[in-house]
Design a protein around this motif. Structure first.
Motif, PDB file in Angstrom:
ATOM      1  N   MET A 143      10.874  76.704  88.884  1.00 45.16           N
ATOM      2  CA  MET A 143      12.384  76.289  88.049  1.00 45.16           C
ATOM      3  C   MET A 143      13.155  75.837  89.221  1.00 45.16           C
ATOM      4  N   GLN A 144      13.276  76.681  90.383  1.00 46.42           N
ATOM      5  CA  GLN A 144      14.234  76.250  91.298  1.00 46.42           C
ATOM      6  C   GLN A 144      13.762  74.818  91.681  1.00 46.42           C
ATOM      7  N   ALA A 145      12.690  74.413  91.840  1.00 45.81           N
ATOM      8  CA  ALA A 145      12.181  73.332  92.256  1.00 45.81           C
ATOM      9  C   ALA A 145      12.765  72.303  91.448  1.00 45.81           C
ATOM     10  N   ILE A 146      12.625  72.502  90.050  1.00 44.79           N
ATOM     11  CA  ILE A 146      13.348  71.525  88.881  1.00 44.79           C
ATOM     12  C   ILE A 146      14.748  71.214  89.354  1.00 44.79           C
ATOM     13  N   ARG A 147      15.442  72.392  89.395  1.00 44.74           N
ATOM     14  CA  ARG A 147      16.833  72.318  89.410  1.00 44.74           C
ATOM     15  C   ARG A 147      17.180  71.609  90.808  1.00 44.74           C
ATOM     16  N   ALA A 148      16.581  71.926  91.846  1.00 44.93           N
ATOM     17  CA  ALA A 148      17.002  71.374  92.870  1.00 44.93           C
ATOM     18  C   ALA A 148      16.572  69.660  92.951  1.00 44.93           C
ATOM     19  N   SER A 149      15.483  69.447  92.342  1.00 45.90           N
ATOM     20  CA  SER A 149      15.020  67.979  92.414  1.00 45.90           C
ATOM     21  C   SER A 149      16.168  67.290  91.339  1.00 45.90           C
ATOM     22  N   VAL A 150      16.550  67.981  90.213  1.00 48.09           N
ATOM     23  CA  VAL A 150      17.410  67.287  89.393  1.00 48.09           C
ATOM     24  C   VAL A 150      18.869  67.046  90.226  1.00 48.09           C
ATOM     25  N   ALA A 151      19.201  68.173  90.998  1.00 47.16           N
ATOM     26  CA  ALA A 151      20.430  68.070  91.748  1.00 47.16           C
ATOM     27  C   ALA A 151      20.136  66.854  92.796  1.00 47.16           C
ATOM     28  N   LEU A 152      19.048  66.761  93.220  1.00 43.32           N
ATOM     29  CA  LEU A 152      18.786  65.632  94.469  1.00 43.32           C
ATOM     30  C   LEU A 152      18.907  63.993  93.533  1.00 43.32           C
ATOM     31  N   VAL A 153      18.170  64.077  92.322  1.00 47.19           N
ATOM     32  CA  VAL A 153      18.386  62.812  91.718  1.00 47.19           C
ATOM     33  C   VAL A 153      19.609  62.377  91.066  1.00 47.19           C
ATOM     34  N   ALA A 154      20.523  63.712  90.788  1.00 47.88           N
ATOM     35  CA  ALA A 154      21.754  63.232  90.473  1.00 47.88           C
ATOM     36  C   ALA A 154      22.774  62.851  91.631  1.00 47.88           C
ATOM     37  N   PHE A 174      23.119  67.217  66.900  1.00 42.54           N
ATOM     38  CA  PHE A 174      22.477  67.883  67.603  1.00 42.54           C
ATOM     39  C   PHE A 174      21.843  67.438  68.864  1.00 42.54           C
ATOM     40  N   THR A 175      21.564  65.950  68.725  1.00 47.34           N
ATOM     41  CA  THR A 175      20.882  65.411  69.740  1.00 47.34           C
ATOM     42  C   THR A 175      21.680  64.686  70.516  1.00 47.34           C
ATOM     43  N   VAL A 176      22.903  64.251  70.243  1.00 43.19           N
ATOM     44  CA  VAL A 176      23.587  63.159  71.078  1.00 43.19           C
ATOM     45  C   VAL A 176      23.931  63.935  72.364  1.00 43.19           C
ATOM     46  N   PRO A 177      24.424  65.084  72.473  1.00 45.41           N
ATOM     47  CA  PRO A 177      24.973  65.628  73.644  1.00 45.41           C
ATOM     48  C   PRO A 177      23.748  65.793  74.598  1.00 45.41           C
ATOM     49  N   ALA A 178      22.489  66.286  74.377  1.00 47.05           N
ATOM     50  CA  ALA A 178      21.436  66.222  75.089  1.00 47.05           C
ATOM     51  C   ALA A 178      20.996  65.105  75.684  1.00 47.05           C
ATOM     52  N   LEU A 179      20.894  64.118  74.836  1.00 46.86           N
ATOM     53  CA  LEU A 179      20.555  62.682  74.853  1.00 46.86           C
ATOM     54  C   LEU A 179      21.343  61.803  76.076  1.00 46.86           C
ATOM     55  N   VAL A 180      22.685  62.315  76.046  1.00 45.66           N
ATOM     56  CA  VAL A 180      23.667  61.536  76.794  1.00 45.66           C
ATOM     57  C   VAL A 180      23.307  62.379  78.115  1.00 45.66           C
ATOM     58  N   VAL A 181      23.305  63.476  78.204  1.00 43.49           N
ATOM     59  CA  VAL A 181      23.074  64.087  79.418  1.00 43.49           C
ATOM     60  C   VAL A 181      21.707  63.649  80.133  1.00 43.49           C
ATOM     61  N   TYR A 182      20.802  63.393  79.255  1.00 46.77           N
ATOM     62  CA  TYR A 182      19.313  63.064  79.700  1.00 46.77           C
ATOM     63  C   TYR A 182      19.500  61.563  80.320  1.00 46.77           C
ATOM     64  N   VAL A 183      20.205  60.783  79.606  1.00 51.94           N
ATOM     65  CA  VAL A 183      20.388  59.257  80.082  1.00 51.94           C
ATOM     66  C   VAL A 183      21.004  59.368  81.118  1.00 51.94           C
TER      67      VAL A 183
END
Lengths: 436, 305
Positions: A1-12, B25-34
């Motif tokens: 989980m930590q790995a995912i979160r860290a890589s998400v942060a990195l991507v961000a 229900f989907t748009v918030p998650a979709l926006v964050v994802y995109v």
């Protein structure tokens, strides 16, 4: 989980960098522009931002240094805005390219800065009186190929050897001045068996180069003579004076502590500051850490090859400040730069940050005794920066990274000095035109 | 007829409301994802096709990719990082999954009686720790100066990567364990009871009844482990920095990307080549994940209970 979160942060983080990089360049205005007028209600004040990689210095700049400047320059308000060290280069590049760079940019030495100069990030300083406070060696790291100057040097770091005075007294040892004496001291400590002779591990390869080879090597390759020779292509890494330097570095191997292959820099410093090792090859920035706990610490410079021989000392330009070419307040930025060249600033800065040394011509007094001892080593020694960072690392493979790697192999896998230098020369010849 | 029209009207209204709910229900998650996942990804692929070294972006096509794979140094580093990453993944798969299965089987065996909850929590705690703490604690434990092991595990090229992999396995073993634990709990009691009545011992109950029922989980765990390890970065970075030694023996794709993209004090940040490395990592993960779901996942037998 930590790995995912860290890589998400990195991507961000990467996304933030990338998106700011693609902001339209029509908005080419420094960040200070938007902040002006916000400070203390005095709308006529000009606000300058100073970009830096030293996040740890925020309080020092905001509380001590900048107020000293603002007291004498009430019309200018300087804001210190640091970026994480590891992300500094990428962040400055995307900010300046996107038109949101700070008015004052802290300059990395040599190749990084040369690339930035080429990209047109800096205002040229040629002919300005501020340069008169420094000699050529201090200004070169921040110059272009034609010798034009772009940044005002702030501080340098030195490399040398911390030693435990109590251990030296107990074993009746003298501070070594030649390579032979140095090895004799190491042998005496080893034979005694109570202490580790050398607090040095090879896990972090950068310090093998910066605090090891680049510290003792200049005595062999004659400092600037050898360094410039490599840069111009008149000398090769496989020349005898360089091989001899690598051999001198190799001679330390029998005196390393057990398990040195996985000892990190903090382990080494700790081994020394706990009083369990006699000598620590280190950089001046570690002054506060080594003396922690009231250890009786002294410092000596790299030994000369023979008695009475020329002494060399590594003085590495660490940072300088330049004016963003896109700044709207160049006159005020110049005023600030002139102030950073004054003895008032230099003395304030180096005494707030023991381990950093002024590069100016004017002598500076250091309140920290160990820092003053370190500064005294400069007298009578020829100064030279780290070997691999000027031009030689501006291609692939970067010379400096390769030096780290082969030095580690010399200790871990018994790579010979001859083989190590051959490998380095091969890497250099593969891309560096003057060496081809 | 009127009733019928009203019906249709109601139905359209209902479906419109449905649609609105669907969007809400989907748009918030979709926006964050995109914004935080899809856009940076597309952006980094876009950037990998440009050269910005001179200050202006010029389109260079696949030149960055050609450079990455043909320059002797960069290609050597890349293949080295990829090989290390495969090893990193293999160790996770070969150690973490069997150990996770063993722990899950023990937790559901009933032998732990009332302490099951305590063990489950204890075993899952490392997963929630910060990698910095995990790296720091393990580095002290195996430190040759003040630790338990004399051998410089992290300083030897042969042992450094397996050591780091095993630290990571120690930390994340809770994840396959929880997956398998949940799957084991979901097996209806009457099947197990029937097996017992038929005279099956606990060994054959596990391998002939429970194991086939939880088997589809392994595919999922394998592919998730693959994605995690190929996105891996943090533990290696925390232990060995962005040029992980000795002699790049612990360099994985994540650290290679970081080093290329952000540069270092002596090395210029190469945003284009960094984006290229990122895109290649993305492709490596995409291809295998797609192949898994397209070819393997649908063939996994799952039993209707």
């Amino acid at each position: 989980m930590q790995a995912i979160r860290a890589s998400v942060a990195l991507v961000a983080a990467a996304a933030a960098v990338l998106t700011s990089a693609c902001a339209p360049s029509a908005h080419r205005a420094p960040a200070g522009e938007h902040a002006s007028g916000a400070a203390g209600g005095s709308a006529e004040k000009v606000v300058l931002t100073l970009g830096s990689w030293r996040t740890e210095d925020l309080a020092m700049w905001e509380d001590e240094i900048l107020p000293a400047f603002e007291k004498t320059h009430p019309a200018i308000d300087v804001k210190f805005s640091p970026i994480n060290t590891n992300e500094y280069n990428a962040a400055i590049q995307s900010q300046v390219d996107g038109g949101t760079g700070p008015d004052l940019i802290t300059c990395r030495p040599y190749d990084v800065n040369r690339a930035w100069i080429k990209k047109g990030y800096f205002e040229k300083l040629d002919g300005k009186p501020v340069l008169d406070s420094f000699d050529a060696l201090a200004l070169d790291p921040w110059s272009d190929d034609a010798g034009s100057r772009y940044c005002v040097p702030t501080a340098a770091v030195l490399a040398g050897f911390f030693y435990n005075k109590d251990i030296f007294a107990e074993l009746n040892l003298q501070v070594p001045t030649t390579q032979a004496e140095f090895l004799a001291v190491l042998k005496a400590v080893k034979d005694n068996g109570k202490y580790a002779p050398l607090a040095l591990g090879s896990s972090e390869s950068w310090q093998l180069a910066y605090n090891g080879l680049y510290s003792i090597g200049p005595a062999y390759w004659k400092g600037e003579e050898g360094r410039q020779g490599l840069i111009k292509g008149t000398k090769k890494v496989t020349d005898p004076e360089f091989v001899a330097a690598f051999e001198a570095f190799e001679q330390w191997k029998p005196y390393l502590p057990k398990g040195f292959e996985s000892l990190k820099y903090p382990d080494m410093t700790q081994l020394f500051s706990l009083g369990k090792a006699a000598i620590l090859p280190d950089g001046s920035w570690d002054i506060n850490q080594v003396a922690v706990g009231g250890l009786n610490v002294g410092v000596f410079g790299p030994p000369a090859i023979t008695a009475g021989g020329e002494r060399y000392l590594q003085e590495m330009p660490d940072m300088a400040i330049g004016v963003n070419a896109a700044s709207k307040h160049k006159a005020e930025a110049d005023t600030f730069l002139a102030w950073t060249a004054s003895p008032e600033f230099q003395e304030l800065y180096v005494n707030k940050l023991p381990g950093f040394f002024s590069m100016g011509k004017q002598p500076v007094t250091y309140t920290n005794t160990l820092a003053q001892d370190f500064a005294n080593l400069k007298q009578g020694a020829k100064l030279t920066p780290r070997l691999g960072l000027d031009r030689l690392s501006a291609g692939t493979p970067p010379f400096d990274d390769e030096v780290w790697r082969v030095l580690q192999l010399m200790y871990n896998e018994d790579l010979s000095a001859q083989k190590a230098t051959e490998e380095l020369q091969k890497g250099l010849t593969s891309w560096y035109a003057p060496q081809q | 007829m009127i009733d019928g029209e009203r019906d249709t009207l109601l139905r359209t209204r209902a479906s419109r409301a449905h649609y609105r709910y669907f969007l809400a229900f989907t748009v918030p998650a979709l926006v964050v994802y995109v914004v935080f996942a899809a856009l940076p990804l597309v952006n980094s692929i876009y950037y990998s096709l440009f050269d910005t070294d001179s200050g202006v972006a010029t389109f260079v096509g696949l030149e960055n990719y050609v450079y990455l794979f043909t320059n002797p140094t960069t290609s050597e580093r890349f293949w080295n990082a990829l090989t290390n990453n495969v090893e990193f993944f293999a160790i996770h798969l070969l150690v973490e999954v069997p150990v996770g299965l063993l722990l899950a089987a023990l937790l559901t065996s009933g032998r732990l009686r009332r302490s099951t909850g305590i063990y489950r929590t204890l075993l899952f705690i490392p997963t929630t720790l910060s990698v910095v703490i995990v790296g720091f604690v393990w580095r002290l434990i195996i430190n040759p100066l003040w630790g338990l092991v004399d051998f410089p595990l992290l300083g030897d090229e042969r042992t450094a990567l397996p050591t780091i992999s095993l630290m990571s396995v120690w930390q994340y073993v809770g994840i396959p364990m929880i997956f398998l634990y949940a799957a084991l709990l979901a097996i209806p009691g009457d099947i197990l009871e029937a097996a017992r009545v038929e005279g099956a011992g606990s060994w054959s109950t596990f391998w002939r009844i429970k194991f086939p029922l939880i088997a589809p989980q392994f595919g999922l765990i394998a592919i998730l482990t693959y994605i995690w390890t190929f996105n891996g970065f943090d533990l290696v970075f925390a232990l060995n920095g962005s040029a992980p030694g000795p002699n790049y023996s612990t360099d994985i794709l994540g650290t290679l990307f970081y080093r290329t993209f952000f540069g270092s004090s002596g090395q210029l940040a190469d945003l284009d080549l960094g984006a290229t490395v990122a895109s290649v990592i993305f492709l490596i993960i995409l291809v295998v994940t797609a192949a898994y779901f397209g070819l393997l996942h649908r063939r996994l037998k799952s039993y209707e209970l």
